[in-house]
Design an enzyme around this catalytic site. Structure first.
Site, PDB file in Angstrom:
ATOM      1  N   HIS A  56      23.781  17.822  30.866  1.00 48.00           N
ATOM      2  CA  HIS A  56      24.298  16.955  31.806  1.00 48.00           C
ATOM      3  C   HIS A  56      24.883  17.418  32.890  1.00 48.00           C
ATOM      4  O   HIS A  56      24.746  16.824  34.018  1.00 48.00           O
ATOM      5  CB  HIS A  56      25.560  16.378  30.845  1.00 48.00           C
ATOM      6  CG  HIS A  56      25.222  15.309  29.658  1.00 48.00           C
ATOM      7  ND1 HIS A  56      24.126  14.166  29.816  1.00 48.00           N
ATOM      8  CD2 HIS A  56      25.588  15.438  28.386  1.00 48.00           C
ATOM      9  CE1 HIS A  56      24.169  13.677  28.443  1.00 48.00           C
ATOM     10  NE2 HIS A  56      24.943  14.525  27.681  1.00 48.00           N
TER      11      HIS A  56
ATOM     12  N   ASP B 105      21.961  11.113  27.756  1.00 49.47           N
ATOM     13  CA  ASP B 105      22.171  11.115  26.151  1.00 49.47           C
ATOM     14  C   ASP B 105      20.697  10.047  25.851  1.00 49.47           C
ATOM     15  O   ASP B 105      20.470   9.242  26.415  1.00 49.47           O
ATOM     16  CB  ASP B 105      23.113  10.585  25.527  1.00 49.47           C
ATOM     17  CG  ASP B 105      24.184  11.246  25.613  1.00 49.47           C
ATOM     18  OD1 ASP B 105      24.067  12.612  25.551  1.00 49.47           O
ATOM     19  OD2 ASP B 105      25.359  10.874  25.740  1.00 49.47           O
TER      20      ASP B 105
ATOM     21  N   HIS C 186      23.615  21.094  25.148  1.00 44.63           N
ATOM     22  CA  HIS C 186      23.461  19.445  25.243  1.00 44.63           C
ATOM     23  C   HIS C 186      24.419  18.941  26.701  1.00 44.63           C
ATOM     24  O   HIS C 186      23.803  18.358  27.404  1.00 44.63           O
ATOM     25  CB  HIS C 186      23.828  18.895  24.187  1.00 44.63           C
ATOM     26  CG  HIS C 186      23.872  17.451  24.088  1.00 44.63           C
ATOM     27  ND1 HIS C 186      22.910  16.849  23.664  1.00 44.63           N
ATOM     28  CD2 HIS C 186      24.959  16.522  24.828  1.00 44.63           C
ATOM     29  CE1 HIS C 186      22.956  15.466  24.043  1.00 44.63           C
ATOM     30  NE2 HIS C 186      24.349  15.276  24.472  1.00 44.63           N
ATOM     31  N   GLU C 187      25.772  19.486  26.537  1.00 49.19           N
ATOM     32  CA  GLU C 187      26.411  19.150  27.534  1.00 49.19           C
ATOM     33  C   GLU C 187      26.212  19.931  28.891  1.00 49.19           C
ATOM     34  O   GLU C 187      26.396  19.252  29.994  1.00 49.19           O
ATOM     35  CB  GLU C 187      27.835  19.397  27.327  1.00 49.19           C
ATOM     36  CG  GLU C 187      28.407  18.606  25.986  1.00 49.19           C
ATOM     37  CD  GLU C 187      28.437  17.415  25.830  1.00 49.19           C
ATOM     38  OE1 GLU C 187      28.485  16.779  27.116  1.00 49.19           O
ATOM     39  OE2 GLU C 187      28.229  16.541  24.962  1.00 49.19           O
TER      40      GLU C 187
END
Length: 470
Positions: A162, A169, A158-159
């Site tokens: 980014h 998000d 998830h990170e």
């Protein structure tokens, strides 16, 4: 940006014993090489290394799945700080620094607590700077990591989305009017959670006992005590990694128009989340598939997706009464005739003086190269070990009578790289700080020797004076 702004930027870039905030992620043959660094204030604990290895091994599998076999994590280098007692198995590494790292283990962010966080100052599709993990999170200090965040490998993916792909998000923020945790859909009747997929099932929960989560009206969802709790088991939604990667069923990013025709992948453009705002309501996979790592590439079958791990240790070397600190750096200064216009020569000397006297830490190895019609060494590489060293180097900076001639930026860069390569050392990971007013007019140009500059693996910071300098 004015001159004062550029000077402030330069000060930030060269702060203390650290390199610039640049992402060191490399990508080759569908695999990522990542640098993880542990801050020197983190207490030594052997479990830190094993936990990081476990987390990134899990992340590699999940990344491979979620990017549809396009990518995985091939290699992870873990930089151990010099404050730890060295293990014989760790390799010596004298060049890379904490702020070169893609993932940093450091004290908690003031607003994030132990929640993993990515510093992401750019726009849609632009990479972030780094991922921050706290020691307590890595070590699972309270034994609640999986309960509070889900599988750590999934959290890393998830990170990483980014960091690498520039997506945002897809969940709401409790109490936020701009990105509420739920909203009223187009019918004006149905309250939906702020999510990528409309298939997410769960319940609205109010932290205030015996209170409902109904909005005040259909246009303004303001109940800050409410949040949406997805069903932990048997959720039908398979998207999205940027909303609920902790659900075992979630193995995809959302997309606006799936080629496969699968409706479970459909992106929800109506959700008032940060991703829709930043990326013009495009799905996360719509953005990711345009990234150079994916676009033009091909999915591959990789049976062993466990990363290779290297643990390295940065040993501080003594220099006189101090230690080597930070990068080797060359100040590359433009002495062309045009620098006499608008007192540019004075501004150049001012910033170079400030860097030498106030910015570079003791233990820095620094040299000076100048260029006009040609390029030459002005001051050989030497260590700053005292105030007297700073004084001597700063006093020897070029004066007004030293300026004149053309602008040979390409030759200047090559001479700076040559100096970094001297004395049996490598230019790789060295820093060049270029100050120029542009208007390059001497061959070879920067473009002519661009491949040589890139091949040297130096980092070039630039300060531009004048309208044509960009």
């Amino acid at each position: 940006m004015g001159v004062q702004g550029r000077i402030c930027w330069a000060v930030v870039v060269l702060t203390l014993c650290m390199g610039a905030d640049v992402v060191a992620v490399t990508f080759e043959n569908n695999g990522y090489d990542l640098l993880v660094a542990i801050h020197r204030n983190v207490t030594q604990d052997p479990r830190m290394i094993t936990q990081l290895q476990s987390m990134f091994t899990s992340a590699s599998d999940y990344l491979y799945t979620t990017t549809r076999k396009f990518t995985y994590i091939r290699r992870v280098t873990i930089l151990v700080p010099d404050t730890w007692t060295k293990d014989p198995s760790w390799k010596d590494e004298g060049e890379i620094t904490f702020t070169d790292a893609d993932v940093r283990v450091d004290s908690s962010h003031s607003l994030q607590g132990n929640t993993p966080y990515t510093f992401q100052p750019g726009q849609c599709g632009q990479p972030g700077r780094y991922i921050l993990l706290t020691p307590d999170y890595v070590l699972d200090k309270d034994n609640g990591r999986d309960i509070n965040y889900g599988d750590a490998g999934r959290v890393l993916v998830h990170e990483f989305a980014h960091l690498r792909f520039g997506v945002f998000d897809e969940y709401g923020i409790p109490g936020s009017r701009q990105h509420p945790v739920y909203y009223v859909d187009d019918t004006g009747k149905t309250v939906r959670p702020t999510a990528c997929s409309t298939d997410i099932t769960g319940n609205f929960i109010n932290e205030v006992k015996d209170s409902s989560c109904e909005p005040v009206d259909s246009k303004d969802v303001v109940n800050k005590d409410c949040y949406f709790l997805p069903n932990a088991f048997d959720n039908t939604a398979t998207t999205s990694v940027m909303y609920a990667q902790f659900l075992k069923e979630v193995v995809h990013f959302c997309e606006s128009d799936p080629d496969s025709g699968r409706m479970d992948l459909i992106h929800n453009p109506n959700a008032p989340n940060r991703h829709n705002k930043m990326c013009s309501e495009r799905g996360t996979w719509d953005v990711i598939k345009e990234h150079t790592d994916i676009k033009g590439g091909n999915p591959v079958d990789i049976s062993n997706r466990a990363p290779q791990f290297n643990v390295v240790y940065r040993q501080r070397e003594p220099v006189g009464n101090t230690t080597i600190c930070g990068r080797r750096i060359v100040l590359l200064l433009d002495l062309s005739g045009s620098m006499k216009e608008n007192y540019r020569y004075f501004k150049l000397r001012q910033i170079a003086d400030q860097i030498i006297r106030d910015i570079l830490p003791l233990g820095t190895e620094v040299g000076i190269v100048v260029f006009s019609d040609s390029a030459r060494i002005w001051a050989n590489m030497s260590f700053i070990t005292s105030s007297a060293d700073r004084q001597m180097l700063a006093q020897g900076l070029p004066d007004k009578e030293d300026y004149g001639g053309g602008t040979a930026i390409g030759l200047g860069l090559l001479k700076a790289i040559e100096m970094l390569n001297g004395r049996g050392k490598s230019a790789e990971n060295g820093r060049i700080f270029l100050v120029t007013d542009g208007e390059e007019n001497v061959t070879p140009s920067v473009n002519d020797r661009y491949s040589d500059i890139v091949r040297s693996k130096v980092v070039v910071h630039t300060m531009a004076y004048g309208d044509s300098a960009a």
